[in-house]
Every structure is written in C-alpha cells, then in structure tokens.
Scaffold this motif. Structure first.
Motif, mmCIF file in Angstrom:
data_model
loop_
_atom_site.group_PDB
_atom_site.id
_atom_site.type_symbol
_atom_site.label_atom_id
_atom_site.label_comp_id
_atom_site.label_asym_id
_atom_site.label_seq_id
_atom_site.Cartn_x
_atom_site.Cartn_y
_atom_site.Cartn_z
ATOM 1 N N MET A 1 126.346 -73.901 17.441
ATOM 2 C CA MET A 1 126.763 -72.547 17.777
ATOM 3 C C MET A 1 128.266 -72.590 18.070
ATOM 4 N N ASN A 2 129.006 -71.750 17.344
ATOM 5 C CA ASN A 2 130.451 -71.768 17.520
ATOM 6 C C ASN A 2 130.887 -70.815 18.641
ATOM 7 N N THR A 3 132.182 -70.803 18.906
ATOM 8 C CA THR A 3 132.741 -70.014 20.005
ATOM 9 C C THR A 3 132.524 -68.517 19.800
ATOM 10 N N PHE A 4 132.642 -68.032 18.554
ATOM 11 C CA PHE A 4 132.418 -66.610 18.285
ATOM 12 C C PHE A 4 130.998 -66.201 18.640
ATOM 13 N N GLN A 5 130.045 -67.029 18.253
ATOM 14 C CA GLN A 5 128.651 -66.696 18.549
ATOM 15 C C GLN A 5 128.394 -66.673 20.054
ATOM 16 N N LYS A 6 128.931 -67.655 20.763
ATOM 17 C CA LYS A 6 128.751 -67.689 22.217
ATOM 18 C C LYS A 6 129.389 -66.466 22.881
ATOM 19 N N ALA A 7 130.622 -66.136 22.459
ATOM 20 C CA ALA A 7 131.309 -64.967 23.034
ATOM 21 C C ALA A 7 130.541 -63.684 22.719
ATOM 22 N N GLY A 8 130.035 -63.559 21.489
ATOM 23 C CA GLY A 8 129.268 -62.375 21.103
ATOM 24 C C GLY A 8 128.015 -62.210 21.942
ATOM 25 N N ILE A 9 127.319 -63.319 22.169
ATOM 26 C CA ILE A 9 126.098 -63.271 22.982
ATOM 27 C C ILE A 9 126.437 -62.869 24.418
ATOM 28 N N ILE A 10 127.477 -63.460 24.980
ATOM 29 C CA ILE A 10 127.855 -63.155 26.364
ATOM 30 C C ILE A 10 128.254 -61.686 26.507
ATOM 31 N N ILE A 11 129.060 -61.172 25.581
ATOM 32 C CA ILE A 11 129.506 -59.765 25.651
ATOM 33 C C ILE A 11 128.309 -58.824 25.507
ATOM 34 N N ALA A 12 127.401 -59.117 24.578
ATOM 35 C CA ALA A 12 126.224 -58.265 24.382
ATOM 36 C C ALA A 12 125.325 -58.291 25.620
ATOM 37 N N ILE A 13 125.162 -59.463 26.227
ATOM 38 C CA ILE A 13 124.320 -59.567 27.428
ATOM 39 C C ILE A 13 124.934 -58.781 28.583
ATOM 40 N N VAL A 14 126.245 -58.876 28.755
ATOM 41 C CA VAL A 14 126.915 -58.094 29.803
ATOM 42 C C VAL A 14 126.681 -56.598 29.571
ATOM 43 N N GLY A 15 126.803 -56.152 28.319
ATOM 44 C CA GLY A 15 126.563 -54.749 27.989
ATOM 45 C C GLY A 15 125.142 -54.320 28.309
ATOM 46 N N VAL A 16 124.163 -55.161 27.980
ATOM 47 C CA VAL A 16 122.752 -54.841 28.250
ATOM 48 C C VAL A 16 122.500 -54.780 29.752
ATOM 49 N N VAL A 17 123.070 -55.710 30.513
ATOM 50 C CA VAL A 17 122.878 -55.716 31.975
ATOM 51 C C VAL A 17 123.463 -54.445 32.597
ATOM 52 N N ILE A 18 124.652 -54.058 32.168
ATOM 53 C CA ILE A 18 125.278 -52.834 32.700
ATOM 54 C C ILE A 18 124.436 -51.613 32.332
ATOM 55 N N LEU A 19 123.940 -51.562 31.098
ATOM 56 C CA LEU A 19 123.099 -50.437 30.667
ATOM 57 C C LEU A 19 121.811 -50.378 31.480
ATOM 58 N N LEU A 20 121.161 -51.508 31.700
ATOM 59 C CA LEU A 20 119.919 -51.525 32.475
ATOM 60 C C LEU A 20 120.155 -51.118 33.931
ATOM 61 N N ALA A 21 121.272 -51.544 34.509
ATOM 62 C CA ALA A 21 121.595 -51.136 35.886
ATOM 63 C C ALA A 21 121.819 -49.625 35.973
ATOM 64 N N SER A 22 122.473 -49.062 34.961
ATOM 65 C CA SER A 22 122.712 -47.618 34.944
ATOM 66 C C SER A 22 121.402 -46.849 34.780
ATOM 67 N N ILE A 23 120.536 -47.336 33.911
ATOM 68 C CA ILE A 23 119.231 -46.692 33.708
ATOM 69 C C ILE A 23 118.399 -46.770 34.982
ATOM 70 N N ALA A 24 118.462 -47.892 35.690
ATOM 71 C CA ALA A 24 117.720 -48.035 36.944
ATOM 72 C C ALA A 24 118.196 -47.019 37.983
ATOM 73 N N GLU A 25 119.515 -46.767 38.061
ATOM 74 C CA GLU A 25 120.031 -45.790 39.011
ATOM 75 C C GLU A 25 119.591 -44.375 38.628
ATOM 76 N N ILE A 26 119.611 -44.081 37.328
ATOM 77 C CA ILE A 26 119.151 -42.762 36.864
ATOM 78 C C ILE A 26 117.678 -42.575 37.207
ATOM 79 N N TYR A 27 116.857 -43.594 36.996
ATOM 80 C CA TYR A 27 115.432 -43.514 37.304
ATOM 81 C C TYR A 27 115.214 -43.287 38.795
ATOM 82 N N SER A 28 115.998 -43.960 39.631
ATOM 83 C CA SER A 28 115.882 -43.795 41.073
ATOM 84 C C SER A 28 116.198 -42.361 41.496
ATOM 85 N N ILE A 29 117.262 -41.805 40.919
ATOM 86 C CA ILE A 29 117.633 -40.417 41.230
ATOM 87 C C ILE A 29 116.540 -39.466 40.763
#
Length: 161
Positions: A1-29
């Motif tokens: 696995m090269n550096t581009f693939q690792k960076a892509g996975i990390i950026i996508a995971i950060v995006g998914v975590v932020i999206l899930l946290a936002s959805i959780a707050e919306i659900y709570s409200i």
C-alpha cells in the motif's frame, strides 16, 4: 500500500467520522423534539380564561414549545412566530442568546370551553459546528476516495525502463 492509498483512506475515514458525529447530533435533537409532542399537560380553558406559562431559558439554549387546542385560541409571548403544524397545532422554536424568561399566555377568546395540550422543552442550542461538519465531511469523503483511487492506479503502473 503506497502513501497515496494510506492518505486517501485516512482522509475518507475522517470524513465518515465527522459525518456520523453530525448525524448523531441531529438524531439527538430530533428525538428531543419528538418527545415534546407526547409529554405535556392537558387542560380545559373556560371562555375568556387565560393560562400563563413562564419559562427561564439559559443563554445559548433553544426553547421548543408545542401546543394544540380544540378551537383556535389567542397566544402571545413567543419570541418568534410559531410554525403551524395542523389546524390548531403549533410548534415554536426560539434560540435565545442570553438568559431570558419567556412568558407565554394562552387566551380562550371563544364562547365555548377549549381543550388545550401544551408542552415545552429547553434544549442546548445545536453546535455551530454541526453545519460545518456536514458540509466538510462530504468533500472529505470524496477527496479521500479520489486520492485512494489515484494511489491504486499509481501502484498498478509498471515502471518504465
């Protein structure tokens, strides 16, 4: 696995975590607002009778108030205009930036008794980061996937000699 693939996975995971946290707050409200539609107080107002509610709302909180009456009644004291849900059902949402007491008055201006159901809840104001989180997460996911695909393409190319 090269550096581009690792960076892509990390950026996508950060995006998914932020999206899930936002959805959780919306659900709570949403679940907090849904609860005020069923948990409240029912009473009967005689003709020309007032019923008053006084609610202390801390700064940076939301006052969510719902009421439903069997006949149209006069309501005063909302900081903003309530939203009509059905004929005699209204929902009021007001974000208050400073400590404030909201005095709401229900007045039966009819000649018959009116059945009134009312409920309110004071909630913490949604985080301003909620909107930023939703708007930032989607591009992060897309950018992460694009970088991952580019890394995959790069790793499949044969070096030229």
């Amino acid at each position: 696995m090269n550096t581009f693939q690792k960076a892509g996975i990390i950026i996508a995971i950060v995006g998914v975590v932020i999206l899930l946290a936002s959805i959780a707050e919306i659900y709570s409200i949403d679940s907090s607002l849904s609860s005020i539609l069923v948990h409240g107080e029912s009473l009967s107002l005689k003709p020309k009778e007032f019923y008053n509610i006084s609610v202390l709302v801390p700064s940076n909180h939301v006052l969510a108030m719902y009421y439903n009456s069997s006949l149209p009644i006069q309501v005063t004291g909302f900081p903003t205009s309530p939203t009509k849900i059905t004929n005699n059902s209204w929902l009021e949402l007001a974000v208050l930036s400073k400590n404030e007491t909201v005095d709401v008055s229900f007045y039966n201006n009819n000649t018959n008794n009116v059945n009134l159901f009312h409920s309110y809840k004071v909630l913490p104001a949604p985080s301003p980061l909620l909107t930023v989180g939703i708007l930032a997460s989607i591009p992060l996911i897309i950018i992460g996937i694009v970088i991952l695909v580019l890394g995959f393409i790069k790793s499949r190319r044969k070096p030229t000699t």
